[in-house]
Motif scaffolding. Structure first.
Motif, mmCIF file in Angstrom:
data_model
loop_
_atom_site.group_PDB
_atom_site.id
_atom_site.type_symbol
_atom_site.label_atom_id
_atom_site.label_comp_id
_atom_site.label_asym_id
_atom_site.label_seq_id
_atom_site.Cartn_x
_atom_site.Cartn_y
_atom_site.Cartn_z
ATOM 1 N N LEU A 24 48.179 37.795 42.639
ATOM 2 C CA LEU A 24 46.802 38.295 42.759
ATOM 3 C C LEU A 24 46.468 38.646 44.207
ATOM 4 C CD1 LEU A 24 44.862 35.868 40.345
ATOM 5 C CD2 LEU A 24 45.612 38.223 39.925
ATOM 6 N N LEU A 25 46.858 37.765 45.140
ATOM 7 C CA LEU A 25 46.582 38.034 46.549
ATOM 8 C C LEU A 25 47.323 39.282 47.022
ATOM 9 C CD1 LEU A 25 46.746 34.402 48.015
ATOM 10 C CD2 LEU A 25 44.708 35.832 47.766
ATOM 11 N N GLY A 26 48.585 39.417 46.599
ATOM 12 C CA GLY A 26 49.354 40.587 47.005
ATOM 13 C C GLY A 26 48.766 41.877 46.466
ATOM 14 N N LEU A 27 48.339 41.864 45.186
ATOM 15 C CA LEU A 27 47.731 43.056 44.606
ATOM 16 C C LEU A 27 46.417 43.395 45.290
ATOM 17 C CD1 LEU A 27 48.435 42.403 40.811
ATOM 18 C CD2 LEU A 27 49.389 44.249 42.211
ATOM 19 N N ALA A 28 45.614 42.365 45.577
ATOM 20 C CA ALA A 28 44.327 42.608 46.233
ATOM 21 C C ALA A 28 44.522 43.149 47.646
ATOM 22 C CB ALA A 28 43.516 41.310 46.273
ATOM 23 N N ALA A 29 45.461 42.576 48.389
ATOM 24 C CA ALA A 29 45.705 43.032 49.756
ATOM 25 C C ALA A 29 46.232 44.461 49.761
ATOM 26 C CB ALA A 29 46.688 42.096 50.455
#
Length: 718
Positions: A110-115
């Motif tokens: 999730l963090l990677g997709l958001a970033a």
């Protein structure tokens, strides 16, 4: 202890069958992976995804260099998006040495997709945002994407380069948001009254003096290609070839194992920008050989640390800071690397003297010739590696029309062809068939692409995070406020010295106190920051202050280059400064020595780098600067200054190690220090000859009457 017959590479894929990596070498490799390429070793389809992302990033960067027409902000945002995606996939939040994670948790997805999405948002919307003059108040997604970009950048920086950069960046953001009086109500001179959150996000996320600024631009346009060049060059086998040739040339001399390590590290430094990975790449053979020939575990590790750290001083790569420095100074890259060459050679020449002094202290001999590779056969086995290296350096230095990124791309394309040809020839010679060799060449290229992309994650994140600090310094005027404080300190020092010694000494003292303060700041910052990020911060915060105190013209690159080189050299020294010297921990893991003692010893060896930084500042001729202009003097004209500078480094090294021909007493040590300090500042030939005379006096004094001391340590058994 490492087996001297082992190959240099720590890549298990390159380790011959039946060869087992020692536990120490495995720990050292884990340090490199955790610090620079991500400690997470995903499996299955996740591994395939990471490889595809890494290869895709490399192909995008090569396409951008080939095309040469991408909008700068688009290139920077896509570059950062790839770095974000890989950062959250391969850098775990919690590192578990010895037990690498093999799966990516859902939170990191999730963090990677958001970033990645926050970075790509500015690819799509950047033109409209820029035309609006910043974050659009009627588009909530602008503020959400900008805020997400900043927050997730700090989180990814925490994972990839440690906690120091996010904490410093967060402190600057707080200062910009609240204002000086908001943080410290009693402050008398507020730099500003604080900015609103949309204003701040507009500066950081949509301004070219923020996250998508010069530093990230250089990372995307130039640095990536040079890192990829280094990864391909190493995968070809050039690093191992450098070591074999260096051992054949120098291994038989007194302390030859250390000297071969120094020369091979210097050659690797031409193509590599990482001191920690340099330690592991060469240290798994050099450290063991040094121990076997009589160096203690700490001294062997320290020599490897010092030589590997100094690899970042070697043109043309110089870590990644050289490219950013050229942009900051607005000079041609070729001009910078030519100027940096003489100090780099001086630094390695002085380290060879240090290793020789240590060998004299310990009563060491060279490696038996029967155990060394034959120079001719070693050179003949890899002379073709000089083709891409010669093209790269020759074109960069001789063709003013060639851009660094295009030269690097052409070199990469040349090495891709070389990889296929080399593997096909080797396979045909071994009876496996040329077709199998072509497949092996393709596999190695993919491995090199993945290694290059992984190595770039930390650099891309660090340059983007440094843009936060640069952007806030720009809008708040913080740099001017810091300059006022430091100037007040230096003026007080100037007044004190002026009353005692006169105006000339007072001016020198005021400049010197500022340089010492800058040195300490660079060393402290460097304990928690990679060299590139350290240089960016120092160039934004400290370089203008030094220029103000020294009365330099900030628009004249000839006057500013010595200042930039000064802070850059101390940023590199921080790599071997305890207690956070990762290079020392990697070397100690291989040697089995104490990591703190290894770091302390390496710092002692690195003191000559500190002296050289001061020499460059006070003697710009070492950077080929004369008459107030770059390249104002040729190498032959600079030769006398270079010779005296080297003598000064020899005297200083002998003083810090308390040994010249024999162990020095207190008076002899003081005389050596005086000789070295005289040669910091070019005064007259008389003074320089006087310094040379002091060195000769100590040498012949020892030669004539000093009592011989036994070796400090007996050589260890093989």
């Amino acid at each position: 202890m490492s087996d001297p017959t082992r190959p240099l590479s720590t890549d298990p894929a390159l380790t011959p069958p039946g060869t087992v990596m020692t536990e120490g070498e495995r720990r050292a490799l884990e340090i490199v992976e955790a610090a620079e390429t991500g400690g997470r070793k995903v499996q299955g389809w996740q591994k395939t995804l990471v490889t595809l992302l890494a290869v895709g990033w490399c192909l995008f960067q090569m396409y951008a260099a080939w095309e040469g027409t991408l909008v700068p902000t688009t290139l920077r945002a896509v570059h950062l998006a790839f770095a974000f995606a890989l950062a959250f996939l391969v850098f775990p939040f919690r590192k578990t040495p010895g037990r690498p994670q093999t799966r990516v948790p859902w939170g990191d997805w999730l963090l990677g997709l958001a970033a990645t999405g926050s970075a790509l948002y500015f690819v799509v919307e950047y033109v409209d945002i820029a035309n609006n003059g910043g974050i659009r108040g009627d588009v909530p997604l602008d503020l959400l994407a900008g805020s997400g970009l900043v927050v997730l950048l700090l989180l990814s920086a925490w994972r990839t380069i440690g906690l120091a950069m996010p904490l410093i960046s967060a402190a600057f953001i707080l200062f910009a948001f609240m204002g000086a009086k908001g943080l410290i109500p009693a402050i008398q001179t507020p730099f500003h009254n604080g900015y609103t959150w949309p204003q701040l996000m507009g500066q950081l996320a949509t301004n070219t003096e923020g996250i998508f600024g010069t530093a990230l631009g250089v990372s995307a346009q130039i640095v990536f290609l040079f890192v990829l060049f280094g990864a391909l060059f190493d995968k070809l086998g050039a690093g191992e070839w450098f070591m074999r040739v260096a051992q054949g040339l120098l291994g038989g001399f007194r302390g030859g194992a250390a000297k071969a390590s120094i020369v091979s590290s210097g050659l690797n430094g031409i193509i590599s920008g990482s001191s920690v990975s340099n330690v592991v790449t060469g240290g798994n053979i050099t450290i063991g050989t040094m121990i076997r020939t009589g160096y203690s575990r700490e001294k062997a590790g320290a020599i490897e640390v010092a030589s590997s750290s100094n690899g970042q001083l070697m043109p043309p790569v110089m870590g990644a800071a050289a490219f950013i420095m050229a942009q900051n100074l607005n000079i041609e890259y070729r001009t910078l690397i030519l100027a940096a060459a003489i100090p780099a050679f001086l630094c390695y020449g002085a380290l060879l003297v240090v290793s020789h002094i240590e060998a004299l202290k310990l009563g060491l001999k060279g490696i038996p010739r029967s155990e060394l590779p034959r120079v001719r056969s070693a050179f003949a086995s890899g002379w073709h590696y000089l083709l891409p290296l010669g093209y790269l350096i020759g074109t960069l230095t001789a063709n003013p029309e060639a851009t660094p990124e295009r030269v690097a791309l052409n070199t990469i394309l040349l090495m891709l062809v070389m990889m296929f040809v080399q593997e096909a020839v080797l396979a045909a010679r071994d009876g496996r068939g040329a077709g199998r060799g072509l497949l092996d060449g393709g596999r190695k290229i993919i491995e090199a692409f993945e290694a290059g992309a992984r190595s770039m994650i930390g650099i891309a994140i660090a340059t983007a995070a440094a843009g936060i600090i640069v952007g806030i310094v720009t809008i708040t005027g913080l740099g001017f406020g810091m300059a006022e404080v430091v100037q007040a300190v230096s003026e007080g020092f100037r007044a004190l010295l002026g009353g005692l010694f006169g105006a000339q000494v007072a001016t020198f003292g005021a400049i010197l106190i500022v340089l010492v303060m800058a040195q300490l700041i660079a060393l402290v910052l460097g304990m928690g920051l990679p060299t590139t990020a350290n240089y960016i911060l120092m160039s934004a915060l400290i370089v203008p202050i030094i220029a103000t105190i020294a009365g330099l013209d900030t628009s004249n690159p000839a006057q500013m280059l010595p200042v930039h080189m000064f802070v850059f050299y101390f940023g590199i020294m921080a790599d071997s400064t305890p207690p956070v010297a990762l290079a020392a921990f990697a070397a100690a893991a291989i040697s089995g020595g104490n990591p703190v003692a290894t770091g302390v010893q390496a710092f002692q060896y690195e003191l000559r780098t500190a002296l050289l930084a001061y020499m460059m500042f006070f003697n710009p001729q070492l950077l080929l600067i004369a008459g107030g202009r770059l390249n104002g003097i040729g190498w032959t004209e600079a030769l006398p200054m270079v010779l005296f500078a080297f003598i000064g480094l020899v005297a200083f090294s002998a003083a810090t190690l308390r040994f010249l021909h024999r162990r020095t007493n207190l008076l002899q040590t003081l005389l050596l220090l005086v000789a070295s300090f005289i040669l910091i500042i070019p005064t007259s030939l008389i003074w320089n000859l006087g310094a040379l005379g002091l060195l000769a006096l100590v040498y012949f004094w020892q030669k004539a009457g000093s009592r011989r001391e036994p070796p400090a340590q007996a050589p260890l058994a093989a």
